[in-house]
Enzyme design. Structure first.
Site, short mmCIF file in Angstrom:
data_model
loop_
_atom_site.label_atom_id
_atom_site.label_comp_id
_atom_site.label_asym_id
_atom_site.label_seq_id
_atom_site.Cartn_x
_atom_site.Cartn_y
_atom_site.Cartn_z
N ARG A 9 -18.91 11.36 -9.14
CA ARG A 9 -19.08 10.27 -7.98
C ARG A 9 -18.01 9.11 -8.48
NH1 ARG A 9 -21.35 14.27 -7.24
NH2 ARG A 9 -23.25 14.57 -5.67
N GLU A 68 -14.65 10.46 -7.73
CA GLU A 68 -14.40 10.60 -6.20
C GLU A 68 -13.89 8.95 -5.69
OE1 GLU A 68 -16.95 12.98 -3.62
OE2 GLU A 68 -17.66 11.26 -2.93
N SER A 107 -5.43 -3.78 -16.22
CA SER A 107 -5.56 -3.24 -17.55
C SER A 107 -6.60 -2.67 -17.67
CB SER A 107 -5.33 -4.43 -18.53
OG SER A 107 -5.33 -3.82 -19.76
#
Lengths: 147, 147, 147, 147, 147, 147, 147, 147, 147, 147
Positions: H88, H91, H114
């Site tokens: 997830r 995604e 960063s």
């Protein structure tokens, strides 16, 4: 010959301008919503009468009815789908694949569920805690047989 | 701590020597066959009472009951499954993925079917032309909401 | 339970020490050489009687007969095979895949050749210019049907 | 020079408008259906006389006859085919590859089946339980020889 | 049966302790250095007499002579080799592949160079500006023939 | 500036209409057939005089002579080539890569064969059992040196 | 129907010519900057009123408002992002993925953070040693439940 | 030297037998839960005092304290994570990556966040409709500067 | 023969127990730190005298000195490195690869920088705003020459 | 808005027609050759004054100066570069990656070399045995810090 991509584009355009749902189109031509949609998206072929019925309901002309009858070359994007809705189904196959294999072998013996002699149905289950999607797959069991 | 691979091996061994089916084990501990099998294969975790119930019915000892309660790290082999039974399910996702997406959007709006708030059931449909496998997936619809 | 890898190793060892060919083993147990070999290599399962027959002819004991009956999880190395003999078959699928698709659709309509309800035979055709390998695949045609 | 993609498109169009099958075209030009189709799809080349014969039967002009004679650069989509009909053949190579290797080595010694000095035939076997597809591959055995 | 990996390890060990070169071993058994080395590395098989000859010169025992006769399953690491020496050869195939194809088609017509009916030779060309490696590949031309 | 793809297309077209072979073109401009072809296919660059010589013999104009002098960005399709002719060369690298490494180390010490300070030659060896393709690669040995 | 790519191009163009920031556009239509931007880039859909509001502020016409309402097919380039800014986020998932899993399980039990019932916010934290980016993700916890 | 895998296993074992949470361990040694967990999982290193503090609270001995100080070689499984919780997050990077890029450029100019000068925090937000996971990432903005 | 993995493990162990840096080891044996480290990690080979010198300074015995002289088979993990330090170098090649190609062609003509006739140096540049890493690569230019 | 691909094409065309080197262009606008080239190739952005300076020296108009200021989405072809010049750099990262990691950790502690706060320089070192390419990378060391 019109290719399947153009055919799909024309059908989607007509569907929007007619304001019809897949469910309504499917009912008119006497097929299930899943099969009708998959044929319109170019993943299955229709028989001549169904192809013309679909074109009639959407006011589409003959080349589209012809394209709907062509045996499709099925293909999809990438090995792992990225769209979240489709990925969840892929994940289910990954997570539950061996479980499904164990239970089919337990109930049927060595063999597989056909993805060709196969039907699918998608329903909405109303639920106060949030509606639910119910996907039912029904495939013929094909046993391995020694020869 | 016992890892999930060893846990699964021990459960499979006990299941064979007891001659029990997944269906029977599941019924004894009061869970569905799919969920029970997936937990035994290391893809889901059980609550403490269910874990001990499963171990009792199979005469397994405490480290296995503990391993059954651990949150699993889910993983599967490769992007594209090779076993024919599991591949057919993958193929269904590839061939019908966009169709399912169209129909869920038509019935529910923009969103997905959850693979977490999710149940699955596998049944045998007897049929004189060849028995059929019926897989039913039931997942909560999760709508995308703007914020 | 003995796993399929160990089972295969034991069968290969016994086959060498008995000096038997796959053809002879297959004939003794009443199955085809292709199916018999594939089961011995762990890619198919045998019924109980055939499993014990194979073990008898090779002087192997019960755990091997049991392993031969287990539904296999089929898998192979990599997406593209590297061994030259197997690669040539993969290349044939790549080069002639669309041709085979065209001709099956022409003869049968939209559908596929089953790889499950399937038999295969390998023969040697003697030829003064160099012997030839004849591979015959015979699979049930499975038509796509609308629903 | 016309490229192979355009050549194939022109041949498919002419074939549809003439209402001819691959089998009929092949018979007219005196080649097998498999080879004829593969050349029309751009995966093999024809000799000059066969190329002009094919163009004559389909009323196609000279640039297509020239394109049919060009040595093709063979290529296919992806390492793992997605179309179900072609995937089943790929699966057969995966599942039975080592079996075929064992049996060819048993019958012929160390070597391979050529995919170049090679013919293929596709037949329909009528069967009351469902017609069957019979694919026969015939390739020269090429032995490895020490030097 | 001893597998090819162990066989190779034993041969390499014996070669080092004997202080022999591949060239010397090859000459003793009457084969080329390339073929001899490839068999020792498990990528080709030897006939019985050559296998025993190789074992005699290296003081190795019978299981190694047997392993040398087994038909190998050829495999290599990854699609793209990483070792710089081997990568350079892969790069040559990538950079000059289409050139080789053009020139073979020009000289021979449509067909391929066999990698089975094939020999290879590696020589050192002394040169004041830096010695050069000369790799000569010699493979039978296999023409595509219509059928 | 004309890109290399268009340059190659123009050269191929001119070559066909002039009915010249690569060998003849190469001889006219005083370079080897392999290098000449690779430059025409966009994988190497020519010096100004050779570029204009090539264009003169094929009646091509200045933009093509300019494009032939541009340093190419070398690239090829996929990690594993699919065309059977080119695949066989890739297979040779896979099967014999470690063998070549062993023998180069034996003859030269630690280092590689350059693919830049490199020449290649393709010859036809007539043979009553079937003509043979002879590919000779000649690359400078580059030793690894400590620093 | 206008596709999402064209829609995005038109919105970006209007945004530049109006000289507006995503933040200002989002504020005008009453949504968060992240959601507004993601919808404009074609990764989320807007409700009808928000779609028309966005078009009004940017002087865009109806087809764009319609395209904004279409359920998107979400996709991105490659498995591993290459742009350094996006790669750093991917690296964070790789490096801290198991850590996040441990801590969510510790706080919530077995389950996941939803990526659908989800909001995200990006803020600038001024800092004399160099400003900092603060990304806050807020997703509903979805527990695995046995069934 | 003890490797990181063994170190992690020992820490997890001690953590379970002590019945401590990551949160409690982190608080005891004066670091954040995310950083502490990531170091224990082998993805970050601790300073000497923190390493010994962690070992003291878990009754672990010196080799583990030493292993905690070693600079880790960071790695994870596969390009695309399979565990649903981690997927997830992947995604989210795929779906919102370009959005994040747009907004960071809008607020900061050309540069990146960063992943090294970076902190992360995971909180539970109680909510009657279902608790929520809040992940906060805080990384220094690094501008691209011309030179 | 000791393999390179074991050799490296032994050297690392001795280095830690001696408390020596790579820089100090390199200075003692009269080679650069980069080359010395790469040989110790198994990516380069040493001459006999350097191998024994390295073993003497670390009190290691003869098999390690022998392993250091073996020509290595160079390999690394995956196509895309995951460790953040190494990934940044990979990213530099991706982002600046075409730039480096343009500038080398501008300064030297068509050719490459050798990775074999090559040295590398890593220095620390002290800087009040944060120290800097300076990596210097020095490779022989190898021109492409027509033949 | 002009995209980066078109911008690059226009700059390359102008550079050729003006007959300028990257070095000369860079000097005129007061930036390094590496940064200037990378911005022209679309991998970095310029500030407004530098963008207009570059356009002035090459007689390019405003849309190009605008495109030069846009934050780029950095991307490259494939995971493994194929052009020999760029591949050699990739190989260096593979072969020496762990060595560089060891030495940076030895000199600086746990952390990385930034690829953002980074400069690069490419020089020609004249050498009678063959000129050499010297690539110097200079990146800020970013330490991992606990929090």
């Amino acid at each position: 010959m019109m290719n399947k991509e153009l055919m799909t584009a024309k059908i989607l355009e007509a569907k929007v301008s007619k304001g019809m749902t897949w469910e309504a189109i499917a009912e008119t031509i006497g097929l299930s919503p899943v099969f009708t949609t998959s044929a319109a998206l170019g993943m299955n072929s229709l028989t001549e009468d169904k192809a013309f019925a679909l074109c009639e309901v959407l006011d589409l002309d003959k080349p589209i009815a012809e394209a709907l009858q062509v045996c499709p070359k099925k293909a999809w994007d990438g090995a792992v789908p990225q769209d979240p809705l489709i990925y969840r189904l892929y994940e289910v196959v990954g997570v539950y694949g061996d479980t499904i294999k164990e239970l089919i072998h337990e109930k049927f013996g060595d063999g597989i569920m056909s993805a060709i002699d196969f039907t699918m149905d998608i329903e909405k289950e109303e639920n106060p805690k949030g509606d639910r999607v119910v996907v039912t797959m029904n495939g013929k069991f094909l046993p391995y047989k020694a020869w």
